[in-house]
Motif scaffolding. Structure first.
Motif: not given
Length: 220
Positions: A8-11, A64-69, A195-196, A200-202
């Motif tokens: 619930n707290t990690k992307k 990188l495109l696999a991240t939500k934002e 990069f981080t 960094g949250s992934y």
């Protein structure tokens, strides 16, 4: 695996949202891009920035495109694909740090060959030209193409591949062996921090590429 509280707290990475647009972009342009690159690259002898480098950068960009934002639409995926495959094509003309301007010129030629108006691809052309700025003075201008292209390019500088790449390009630029190690460490640290700073949250993504970064760092 993360427990429910941490989830619930990690992307988290998105597994399926980008598949259709990326696959469509590849279907439409990948073969033509590789042919165009090979034609322009010609007999250039520079393993560190040849077609395989650009193929790897595209694979990192898809991570990188696999991240939500950063879930893309079709046009964004197409632009990023073109950028990943042509960002270092200028190395066929000049191997210095500021090669992005030459890559931009060749990218404009590609857009023309595809009947694409460069006015509609200004963010792509800016990203290609600015990707070689490893001081990252252009990173936070709001150009998402530049951000993802730059980070994907950085990721290919890590690991065992990065060791060989740094040696080739630095010696090609006339840098002496005794100077290479401190320069590599400084350059690689800057890339890793970029990069981080943005991803960094992934946790899984960072863990994977941190290991590759430390392979490079420990060697030099």
């Amino acid at each position: 695996m993360l427990d429910q509280k941490n989830m619930n707290t990690k992307k988290q990475l998105v597994k399926d949202d980008t598949g259709d647009t990326v696959t469509m972009a590849e279907k439409d342009y990948l073969s033509d891009l590789e042919s165009f690159f090979s034609d322009k690259w010609g007999e250039t002898k520079l393993w560190s920035h040849d077609l395989y480098h650009h193929q790897r950068v595209w694979q990192y960009a898809k991570e990188l495109l696999a991240t939500k934002e950063h879930s893309p639409g079709h046009l964004f995926a197409t632009k990023l694909l073109i950028g990943c495959y042509l960002h270092d094509i200028g190395m066929s003309l000049a191997t210095g740090e500021k090669h992005g301007i030459f890559s931009r010129q060749i990218c404009e030629e590609y857009l023309l060959s595809q009947g694409m108006y460069k006015q509609e691809y200004y963010d792509l052309l800016e990203a290609v030209e600015a990707h070689d700025d490893k001081n990252y003075s252009e990173t936070d201008t709001g150009n998402r193409l530049h951000l993802i292209l730059s980070v994907a390019d950085d990721l290919d500088a890590f690991g065992h591949t990065g060791i060989l790449r740094y040696f080739e390009i630095y010696t090609r630029r006339g840098i002496g062996v005794t100077e290479i190690c401190p320069l590599v460490l400084k350059n690689a640290e800057s890339r890793y921090n970029n990069f981080t700073r943005h991803f960094g949250s992934y946790e899984d993504l960072v863990k994977k590429h941190s290991q590759r970064y430390w392979v490079l760092r420990e060697f030099f």
